[in-house]
Design a protein around this motif. Structure first.
Motif, PDB file in Angstrom:
ATOM      1  N   GLN A 168     -49.565 -23.816  25.165  1.00 30.86           N
ATOM      2  CA  GLN A 168     -48.815 -22.959  24.979  1.00 30.86           C
ATOM      3  C   GLN A 168     -47.749 -22.743  25.872  1.00 30.86           C
ATOM      4  O   GLN A 168     -48.043 -22.546  27.054  1.00 30.86           O
ATOM      5  CB  GLN A 168     -49.575 -21.421  24.784  1.00 30.86           C
ATOM      6  CG  GLN A 168     -48.704 -20.470  24.417  1.00 30.86           C
ATOM      7  CD  GLN A 168     -49.560 -19.110  24.126  1.00 30.86           C
ATOM      8  OE1 GLN A 168     -50.052 -18.800  23.180  1.00 30.86           O
ATOM      9  NE2 GLN A 168     -49.643 -18.142  24.910  1.00 30.86           N
ATOM     10  N   LEU A 169     -46.512 -22.459  25.687  1.00 29.75           N
ATOM     11  CA  LEU A 169     -45.387 -22.467  26.537  1.00 29.75           C
ATOM     12  C   LEU A 169     -44.550 -20.944  26.164  1.00 29.75           C
ATOM     13  O   LEU A 169     -44.459 -20.758  24.959  1.00 29.75           O
ATOM     14  CB  LEU A 169     -44.406 -23.540  26.202  1.00 29.75           C
ATOM     15  CG  LEU A 169     -43.621 -23.981  27.368  1.00 29.75           C
ATOM     16  CD1 LEU A 169     -42.661 -25.054  26.997  1.00 29.75           C
ATOM     17  CD2 LEU A 169     -42.442 -23.041  27.487  1.00 29.75           C
ATOM     18  N   VAL A 170     -44.520 -20.276  27.145  1.00 29.70           N
ATOM     19  CA  VAL A 170     -43.815 -18.916  26.919  1.00 29.70           C
ATOM     20  C   VAL A 170     -42.576 -18.903  27.749  1.00 29.70           C
ATOM     21  O   VAL A 170     -42.790 -18.931  28.802  1.00 29.70           O
ATOM     22  CB  VAL A 170     -45.035 -17.816  27.381  1.00 29.70           C
ATOM     23  CG1 VAL A 170     -44.118 -16.322  27.047  1.00 29.70           C
ATOM     24  CG2 VAL A 170     -46.109 -17.749  26.573  1.00 29.70           C
ATOM     25  N   GLY A 171     -41.500 -18.693  27.144  1.00 29.36           N
ATOM     26  CA  GLY A 171     -40.305 -18.315  27.671  1.00 29.36           C
ATOM     27  C   GLY A 171     -39.721 -17.056  27.419  1.00 29.36           C
ATOM     28  O   GLY A 171     -40.467 -16.262  26.660  1.00 29.36           O
ATOM     29  N   HIS A 172     -38.378 -16.768  27.695  1.00 28.94           N
ATOM     30  CA  HIS A 172     -37.844 -15.728  27.362  1.00 28.94           C
ATOM     31  C   HIS A 172     -36.363 -15.751  26.912  1.00 28.94           C
ATOM     32  O   HIS A 172     -35.740 -16.922  26.959  1.00 28.94           O
ATOM     33  CB  HIS A 172     -37.903 -14.649  28.436  1.00 28.94           C
ATOM     34  CG  HIS A 172     -37.219 -14.909  29.630  1.00 28.94           C
ATOM     35  ND1 HIS A 172     -37.772 -15.574  30.851  1.00 28.94           N
ATOM     36  CD2 HIS A 172     -35.991 -14.829  30.044  1.00 28.94           C
ATOM     37  CE1 HIS A 172     -36.982 -15.627  31.596  1.00 28.94           C
ATOM     38  NE2 HIS A 172     -35.869 -15.384  31.132  1.00 28.94           N
TER      39      HIS A 172
ATOM     40  N   ASN B 148     -26.059 -16.058  18.742  1.00 27.06           N
ATOM     41  CA  ASN B 148     -27.307 -16.964  19.050  1.00 27.06           C
ATOM     42  C   ASN B 148     -28.046 -16.984  20.196  1.00 27.06           C
ATOM     43  O   ASN B 148     -27.387 -16.439  21.102  1.00 27.06           O
ATOM     44  CB  ASN B 148     -26.687 -18.431  18.906  1.00 27.06           C
ATOM     45  CG  ASN B 148     -25.917 -18.876  17.495  1.00 27.06           C
ATOM     46  OD1 ASN B 148     -26.387 -18.368  16.476  1.00 27.06           O
ATOM     47  ND2 ASN B 148     -25.059 -19.624  17.745  1.00 27.06           N
ATOM     48  N   VAL B 149     -29.380 -16.852  19.948  1.00 28.72           N
ATOM     49  CA  VAL B 149     -30.278 -16.403  21.343  1.00 28.72           C
ATOM     50  C   VAL B 149     -30.623 -17.732  21.734  1.00 28.72           C
ATOM     51  O   VAL B 149     -31.240 -18.830  21.353  1.00 28.72           O
ATOM     52  CB  VAL B 149     -31.523 -15.889  20.470  1.00 28.72           C
ATOM     53  CG1 VAL B 149     -32.544 -15.577  21.599  1.00 28.72           C
ATOM     54  CG2 VAL B 149     -30.875 -14.533  19.915  1.00 28.72           C
ATOM     55  N   VAL B 150     -30.289 -17.772  23.142  1.00 29.14           N
ATOM     56  CA  VAL B 150     -30.564 -19.178  24.130  1.00 29.14           C
ATOM     57  C   VAL B 150     -31.764 -18.684  24.955  1.00 29.14           C
ATOM     58  O   VAL B 150     -31.865 -17.778  25.623  1.00 29.14           O
ATOM     59  CB  VAL B 150     -29.352 -19.418  24.914  1.00 29.14           C
ATOM     60  CG1 VAL B 150     -29.760 -20.679  25.792  1.00 29.14           C
ATOM     61  CG2 VAL B 150     -28.146 -19.649  24.023  1.00 29.14           C
ATOM     62  N   THR B 151     -32.793 -19.478  24.618  1.00 27.42           N
ATOM     63  CA  THR B 151     -34.133 -19.455  25.601  1.00 27.42           C
ATOM     64  C   THR B 151     -33.829 -20.138  26.966  1.00 27.42           C
ATOM     65  O   THR B 151     -33.113 -20.918  27.025  1.00 27.42           O
ATOM     66  CB  THR B 151     -35.375 -19.737  24.705  1.00 27.42           C
ATOM     67  OG1 THR B 151     -35.473 -21.370  25.046  1.00 27.42           O
ATOM     68  CG2 THR B 151     -35.251 -19.132  23.288  1.00 27.42           C
ATOM     69  N   ASN B 152     -35.000 -19.740  27.717  1.00 28.16           N
ATOM     70  CA  ASN B 152     -34.996 -20.669  28.953  1.00 28.16           C
ATOM     71  C   ASN B 152     -35.980 -21.714  28.917  1.00 28.16           C
ATOM     72  O   ASN B 152     -36.355 -22.267  30.128  1.00 28.16           O
ATOM     73  CB  ASN B 152     -35.420 -19.598  30.190  1.00 28.16           C
ATOM     74  CG  ASN B 152     -36.937 -19.167  30.108  1.00 28.16           C
ATOM     75  OD1 ASN B 152     -37.488 -18.901  29.047  1.00 28.16           O
ATOM     76  ND2 ASN B 152     -37.458 -18.940  31.265  1.00 28.16           N
ATOM     77  N   ILE B 153     -36.347 -22.332  27.561  1.00 23.43           N
ATOM     78  CA  ILE B 153     -37.013 -23.320  27.637  1.00 23.43           C
ATOM     79  C   ILE B 153     -36.179 -24.537  27.382  1.00 23.43           C
ATOM     80  O   ILE B 153     -35.564 -24.619  26.376  1.00 23.43           O
ATOM     81  CB  ILE B 153     -37.935 -23.335  26.488  1.00 23.43           C
ATOM     82  CG1 ILE B 153     -38.904 -22.042  26.558  1.00 23.43           C
ATOM     83  CG2 ILE B 153     -38.763 -24.562  26.182  1.00 23.43           C
ATOM     84  CD1 ILE B 153     -39.451 -21.517  25.592  1.00 23.43           C
ATOM     85  N   SER B 154     -36.232 -25.510  28.238  1.00 22.45           N
ATOM     86  CA  SER B 154     -35.456 -26.737  28.204  1.00 22.45           C
ATOM     87  C   SER B 154     -36.050 -27.594  27.313  1.00 22.45           C
ATOM     88  O   SER B 154     -37.266 -27.732  27.140  1.00 22.45           O
ATOM     89  CB  SER B 154     -35.317 -27.270  29.618  1.00 22.45           C
ATOM     90  OG  SER B 154     -36.272 -27.807  30.272  1.00 22.45           O
ATOM     91  N   ARG B 155     -35.142 -28.800  26.794  1.00 24.50           N
ATOM     92  CA  ARG B 155     -35.607 -29.859  26.186  1.00 24.50           C
ATOM     93  C   ARG B 155     -36.598 -30.732  26.964  1.00 24.50           C
ATOM     94  O   ARG B 155     -37.908 -30.955  26.495  1.00 24.50           O
ATOM     95  CB  ARG B 155     -34.557 -30.587  25.756  1.00 24.50           C
ATOM     96  CG  ARG B 155     -35.049 -31.926  24.819  1.00 24.50           C
ATOM     97  CD  ARG B 155     -34.103 -32.994  24.992  1.00 24.50           C
ATOM     98  NE  ARG B 155     -32.651 -32.845  24.179  1.00 24.50           N
ATOM     99  CZ  ARG B 155     -32.613 -32.952  22.851  1.00 24.50           C
ATOM    100  NH1 ARG B 155     -33.403 -33.673  22.334  1.00 24.50           N
ATOM    101  NH2 ARG B 155     -31.385 -32.727  22.362  1.00 24.50           N
TER     102      ARG B 155
ATOM    103  N   SER C 140     -39.713 -12.131  24.670  1.00 20.73           N
ATOM    104  CA  SER C 140     -40.354 -13.237  24.815  1.00 20.73           C
ATOM    105  C   SER C 140     -40.280 -14.459  23.702  1.00 20.73           C
ATOM    106  O   SER C 140     -40.182 -13.835  22.609  1.00 20.73           O
ATOM    107  CB  SER C 140     -42.099 -12.995  24.736  1.00 20.73           C
ATOM    108  OG  SER C 140     -42.405 -12.336  26.031  1.00 20.73           O
ATOM    109  N   VAL C 141     -40.253 -15.510  23.861  1.00 20.34           N
ATOM    110  CA  VAL C 141     -40.440 -16.784  22.755  1.00 20.34           C
ATOM    111  C   VAL C 141     -41.447 -17.613  23.152  1.00 20.34           C
ATOM    112  O   VAL C 141     -41.804 -18.075  24.255  1.00 20.34           O
ATOM    113  CB  VAL C 141     -39.050 -17.391  22.952  1.00 20.34           C
ATOM    114  CG1 VAL C 141     -39.136 -18.604  21.787  1.00 20.34           C
ATOM    115  CG2 VAL C 141     -38.115 -16.557  22.690  1.00 20.34           C
TER     116      VAL C 141
END
Length: 276
Positions: free
Chosen positions: A167-171, A180-187, A270-271
């Motif tokens: 599980q990975l939780v970003g925001h 459009n909603v950009v998360t802080n989860i990188s490729r 949260s995402v």
């Protein structure tokens, strides 16, 4: 000829932006001033960091970047100037540079110490401009500050990975002009944790099990236009900056709505990604 960029949360209505530009030109008439953005949400350093991180490297080496976000000096919010990746940055030591420099270590960092010689209640105008023009004239960082070993870190803004690595939780760190909603989860992080496993991305009431490489990749152009699912199509992509972005195909926040409004997402929400 010096290039000085400006990124602030001043907006366009107030005189602040114009005053800063005028002060730069009064000190250094030959300066080229470039606006990166003045529409940062007030005091929102993660949003500012995302914009600057994805813009500064397009400028020539030696460019000086003034960041006027959460810049009032306090005992906990000192001012710094630093050299990073061949560029110079002038800002408050509020953690913003730890987000910009998350993958690159600054070559040199100083805590600005010219405040006693300059009376000010507007540090971007009176302090940051003087520092920028000093650097533009070829001045060294040591003249305007004392060297410090490191910048303030903001670890709480990094994505969280659970102990089981499933599980990975970003925001949400940025909402663009299209909503459009950009998360802080990188490729890079997604692939390192996911290891090719199936996944589900959830944010409030929306879910995604596939990430596209571009917006148009989500559209099946092999079928007639009238039968395609286009307007209002929900999708997740790796955006141009290689972060996971939640979007709606050809959205318009002013008419049909956007990912932010239709998904009910705002900055710092949260995402979550679960891998199976």
């Amino acid at each position: 000829m010096a290039i000085i960029t400006l990124t602030t949360d001043f907006g366009q209505k107030d005189p602040s932006t114009g005053a800063v530009k005028g002060a730069i030109l009064s000190e250094l008439e030959s300066a080229t001033i470039v606006d990166i953005s003045h529409q940062i949400s007030p005091f929102h350093i993660t949003e500012a960091a995302y914009i600057i991180k994805n813009a500064y490297n397009s400028f020539p080496k030696g460019t000086i970047h003034i960041i006027g976000v959460d810049s009032e000096i306090t005992p906990e919010n000192k001012h710094i100037a630093l050299e990073l990746d061949g560029h110079y940055f002038i800002c408050a030591n509020n953690g913003i540079m730890s987000l910009i420099a998350s993958e690159i270590k600054p070559e040199k960092v100083v805590e600005i110490n010219i405040h006693d010689a300059v009376e000010t209640n507007f540090p971007v105008l009176d302090i940051f401009v003087k520092v920028a023009c000093h650097i533009a004239r070829g001045g060294t960082l040591e003249v305007i500050g004392k060297t410090i070993p490191q910048i303030k870190q903001l670890k709480e803004f990094e994505p969280f990975v659970n102990q089981e690595q499933n599980q990975l939780v970003g925001h949400v760190m940025y909402i663009d002009n299209y909503g459009n909603v950009v998360t802080n989860i990188s490729r890079k992080l997604f692939e390192a944790i996911g290891k090719g496993r199936k996944f589900n991305i959830s944010a409030r009431s929306v879910n995604f099990s596939k990430i596209f490489e571009s917006y148009s990749d989500a559209i099946n152009f092999s079928i007639p236009k009238e039968k395609r699912e286009e307007e209002g199509k929900k999708l997740a992509i790796f955006n141009a900056s290689d972060y996971i972005e939640l979007a709606i195909y050809k959205s318009n926040p002013r008419t049909v709505g956007s990912a932010a409004t239709l998904f009910g997402l705002k900055l710092m929400d949260s995402v979550t990604i679960k891998f199976t």
